[in-house]
Design an enzyme around this catalytic site. Sequence first.
Site, PDB file in Angstrom:
ATOM      1  N   HIS A   1       0.870  -1.182   0.000  1.00 34.68           N
ATOM      2  CA  HIS A   1       0.000   0.000   0.000  1.00 34.68           C
ATOM      3  C   HIS A   1       0.910   1.237   0.000  1.00 34.68           C
ATOM      4  O   HIS A   1       2.017   1.190   0.543  1.00 34.68           O
ATOM      5  CB  HIS A   1      -0.845  -0.052   1.269  1.00 34.68           C
ATOM      6  CG  HIS A   1      -1.917   0.973   1.383  1.00 34.68           C
ATOM      7  ND1 HIS A   1      -1.666   2.263   1.783  1.00 34.68           N
ATOM      8  CD2 HIS A   1      -3.252   0.904   1.171  1.00 34.68           C
ATOM      9  CE1 HIS A   1      -2.805   2.937   1.821  1.00 34.68           C
ATOM     10  NE2 HIS A   1      -3.780   2.142   1.448  1.00 34.68           N
TER      11      HIS A   1
ATOM     12  N   GLN B   1      -4.360  -5.380   7.014  1.00 32.78           N
ATOM     13  CA  GLN B   1      -5.311  -6.338   6.419  1.00 32.78           C
ATOM     14  C   GLN B   1      -5.227  -7.724   7.035  1.00 32.78           C
ATOM     15  O   GLN B   1      -5.863  -8.655   6.536  1.00 32.78           O
ATOM     16  CB  GLN B   1      -5.081  -6.425   4.901  1.00 32.78           C
ATOM     17  CG  GLN B   1      -5.287  -5.126   4.173  1.00 32.78           C
ATOM     18  CD  GLN B   1      -6.693  -4.546   4.338  1.00 32.78           C
ATOM     19  OE1 GLN B   1      -7.626  -5.236   4.770  1.00 32.78           O
ATOM     20  NE2 GLN B   1      -6.852  -3.272   4.022  1.00 32.78           N
TER      21      GLN B   1
ATOM     22  N   LYS C   1     -10.505  -0.890  10.501  1.00 30.81           N
ATOM     23  CA  LYS C   1     -10.631  -2.061   9.621  1.00 30.81           C
ATOM     24  C   LYS C   1     -10.953  -3.314  10.420  1.00 30.81           C
ATOM     25  O   LYS C   1     -11.052  -4.401   9.865  1.00 30.81           O
ATOM     26  CB  LYS C   1      -9.329  -2.267   8.840  1.00 30.81           C
ATOM     27  CG  LYS C   1      -9.028  -1.127   7.853  1.00 30.81           C
ATOM     28  CD  LYS C   1      -7.787  -1.426   7.050  1.00 30.81           C
ATOM     29  CE  LYS C   1      -7.222  -0.247   6.332  1.00 30.81           C
ATOM     30  NZ  LYS C   1      -8.008   0.219   5.183  1.00 30.81           N
TER      31      LYS C   1
ATOM     32  N   CYS D   1      -4.671   2.444  -3.745  1.00 34.06           N
ATOM     33  CA  CYS D   1      -3.434   2.963  -3.108  1.00 34.06           C
ATOM     34  C   CYS D   1      -2.276   1.987  -3.266  1.00 34.06           C
ATOM     35  O   CYS D   1      -1.470   1.814  -2.344  1.00 34.06           O
ATOM     36  CB  CYS D   1      -3.646   3.282  -1.637  1.00 34.06           C
ATOM     37  SG  CYS D   1      -4.849   4.572  -1.368  1.00 34.06           S
TER      38      CYS D   1
END
Length: 405
Positions: free
Chosen positions: A121, A201, A224, A363
């Site tokens: 990212h 993530q 997230k 991104c």
Amino acid sequence: MIDTQLIRRQFPILDREVHGKPLVYFDNTATSQTPMRVVEEINRMYTRHHANVHRGVHCMSVEATDLVENARRKVCAFINAPSPEEIVFTRGTTEGLNLVAASYCRLLSPGDEIILTEMEHHSNIVPWQLAAQQYGLVIKVVPILADGSLDMEAFRGLFTDRTRLVSVAHASNVLGTVNPVAEIAAYAHARGCVVVVDGAQAVPHFKVDVQAIGADFYAFSGHKMYGPTGVGVLYGRRDLLEKMPPYQGGGEMIGHVSFQGTTFADLPYKFEAGTPDYTAIPALTTAIEFIESLGIENIEQHEQMLYDLALRRLKEEIPGFRLFGEAPGKCPVVSFLVGNAHHYDTGMLLDHLGIAVRTGHHCAQPLMAALGVEGTVRASFAVYNTPEEVDVFVNALKRVAQMLN
Ligand code: 7TS
């Protein structure tokens, strides 16, 4: 077992409509939705404990401080960090990575080398570029293989006697690839290098143990993982954090200030200048409790079931369906294109059918360049998503694909 009907009751936002259609929220990689208990905890902070932390003798300030420090201990246990002093609260993954890049790189010398990967990212690329410019460092990049996994042979080949640091995503926000971070850390440590892991993530989807990985730094975001926005975590190894200069100066992070010279606070406060988001940080505790109440293994299994179902149907039923990222054991992220359809048009038409997906470069422009595309469409799943929503999505995509091809 995951009971999505029960879980969805905690997420009233999932009952809303968009463009007159029931919402199907498949943009969980960008941000997950927030259960009521997290919203209520933020509300409780404002209505019961709204006082600045770490500075007051009065009751509400002490209560707010206790709630923030309780969150630090909760986060510490959640990722199995050795001690709460190694947990720094940030604004998010981006700030955590900027902190390490700006501060740790000041300890390096011109010509020292940093290894990144092609699937990072931008927040795990640009901070290193800024530091490299400032301190004369050299950035090297691990390429990816056709299935979207890292080329580990190339990774090993990048090391020289000037390599000092490796920074890598635990899981890719585009490909879903879960990188072998423990193997990477072991290899890097054997060569005296420090390892930074971008866990944005990973943390929402499977159990993370920073000590088992051997990560020296590990960054992630609350928003997230069913938590509040504006709060993130940076785990850093104590001996490294102690050597590092502060990232920002201000209140909270000092020992004593005079115009002759300033001393700095102990860990973790040395890295927490200014008023933290003390109304949101306690809600991170609640988000972790939400995850624990379901069981992270159950969340992982449920999301995997949705991913497998989606992929099987998409491959069978959508002519021209092209998946990006097929590494084994990946996270529940489906990045794709359909025939010649533009990712933006696909996303916009899906939106009109009530389905929220992400489109564009996510991104990760260097990754898009490596894949040879400008952007993709990305559907990503969370614990409250259902097989019925996957059906709605696949059927909608069938219509969209016909319109655009
Ligand atoms: N690292 C990874 C792997 C990410 O996916 C993201 C956000 C970040 C860092 C930055 O996190 P932040 O909370 O500091 O913004 N990823 C995405 C995305 O894929 N779509 O929107 C945000």
